[in-house]
Every structure is written in C-alpha cells, then in structure tokens.
Design a protein around this motif. Structure first.
Motif, PDB file in Angstrom:
ATOM      1  N   SER A   1      47.767 -52.236  33.318  1.00  0.00           N
ATOM      2  CA  SER A   1      48.865 -51.555  32.612  1.00  0.00           C
ATOM      3  C   SER A   1      49.108 -52.178  31.232  1.00  0.00           C
ATOM      4  O   SER A   1      49.540 -51.490  30.307  1.00  0.00           O
ATOM      5  N   GLU A   2      48.829 -53.478  31.083  1.00  0.00           N
ATOM      6  CA  GLU A   2      48.997 -54.121  29.775  1.00  0.00           C
ATOM      7  C   GLU A   2      47.952 -53.660  28.764  1.00  0.00           C
ATOM      8  O   GLU A   2      48.169 -53.719  27.563  1.00  0.00           O
ATOM      9  N   ARG A   3      46.820 -53.180  29.252  1.00  0.00           N
ATOM     10  CA  ARG A   3      45.759 -52.731  28.360  1.00  0.00           C
ATOM     11  C   ARG A   3      45.944 -51.278  27.911  1.00  0.00           C
ATOM     12  O   ARG A   3      45.215 -50.821  27.039  1.00  0.00           O
TER      13      ARG A   3
ATOM     14  N   HIS B   1      51.012 -45.474  31.917  1.00  0.00           N
ATOM     15  CA  HIS B   1      51.435 -46.870  31.941  1.00  0.00           C
ATOM     16  C   HIS B   1      52.403 -47.116  33.101  1.00  0.00           C
ATOM     17  O   HIS B   1      52.246 -48.088  33.860  1.00  0.00           O
TER      18      HIS B   1
ATOM     19  N   ALA C   1      51.900 -49.546  36.218  1.00  0.00           N
ATOM     20  CA  ALA C   1      52.724 -50.752  36.212  1.00  0.00           C
ATOM     21  C   ALA C   1      53.706 -50.807  37.379  1.00  0.00           C
ATOM     22  O   ALA C   1      53.920 -51.881  37.958  1.00  0.00           O
TER      23      ALA C   1
ATOM     24  N   MET D   1      47.668 -56.121  35.025  1.00  0.00           N
ATOM     25  CA  MET D   1      46.784 -56.410  33.894  1.00  0.00           C
ATOM     26  C   MET D   1      46.245 -55.118  33.282  1.00  0.00           C
ATOM     27  O   MET D   1      46.131 -54.997  32.067  1.00  0.00           O
TER      28      MET D   1
END
Length: 149
Positions: free
Chosen positions: A80-82, A93, A97, A78
């Motif tokens: 890494s998605e931000r 990232h 991730a 979560m």
C-alpha cells in the motif's frame, strides 16, 4: 421463578397509564428476560463466546496460524505504501492498506491476549492447578519444578 417474575412484571405494567406507556415499559423488560433465559439454559452471550474463541485461537496449538497474519499484514502494508497517492488510486490504496492494518492489529491483540493468558496460567500453576501445570509443560516448557533443581 418464571411465574413469580410474571406476576411482578404484570403488576408493574398494570400501574402504568395508557397503552403506549405500558408497551414502552414492557419493552424495558425484554433485555433482562432474555439474559435470565440465557443464564437459566447455561448459555453464554455472543461477546463471551467471541472472547473465548479469540483466546482459544491465541493460546493453544492453533496459535501458529495467527502468526501467518504477520507476513500477510506486512506485505499488504508495504504494498500500500508503493501505491502513489492520486485520486485514481485512493480506493486501491485503502483496499490494500485496511486489511493489512486489521491483520496487524489483530496480531497485536493476540499477543497481548497470549501474554495475559500465560500470566494467568503461571499464577494458577503456582497455586497447584494441575491443568495449568499441564498447559505450561505441554506448550511452553516454562514451569520449573523445585524437585528437578
């Protein structure tokens, strides 16, 4: 047995012409010789030890430790998605991730291992294996005894 193999392998080597061909041929005996030595000493190979460790981790009292991977993996994914996808943040990232993906993959592999282990234990318990009965009773309470119904 070692003397017999030494005689056989030496005879095979003597049939080969040239030193380089003999050396190359002798190297092909290395892997089988090491495997035979390991079996004679009663040792297991590292892949089998790794599988045993993985299975022991996911099928016994330590199993709850494996579930710690779920919140850690999910939080990592979560987070890494931000991270905005810019050239400056690509390394960050990936650094966030990849461990999350590894944790979630290992968790999935552990759940699959555990399901297969339970199936095997249930099959063994059905044949009367006392260790399988004890394991199912102690950790899962899933064994149903006909005398209790």
């Amino acid at each position: 047995m070692a003397l017999r193999y030494e005689e056989e392998w030496t005879a095979h080597l003597d049939e080969r012409p040239g030193k380089l061909l003999k050396l190359t041929y002798a190297l092909t005996f290395l892997a089988p010789a090491l495997r035979m030595r390991r079996e004679a000493l009663g040792r297991t190979s590292w892949p089998r030890r790794l599988v045993h460790t993985h299975t022991a981790f996911w099928t016994g009292p330590k199993m709850m430790r494996g579930w710690l991977l779920f919140p850690l993996g999910m939080a990592s994914l979560m987070w890494s998605e931000r991270i905005p996808p810019t050239a400056d943040n690509n390394v960050l990232h990936l650094a966030v991730a990849i461990p999350g993906s590894i944790a979630m993959t290992y968790l999935a592999a552990g759940m699959i291992t555990y399901k297969r282990f339970l199936r095997r234990q249930a099959a063994l318990a059905a044949t009367g294996d006392t260790q399988a009965h004890e394991h199912l009773d102690r950790w899962h309470g899933t064994r149903h005894c006909p005398e209790h119904h």
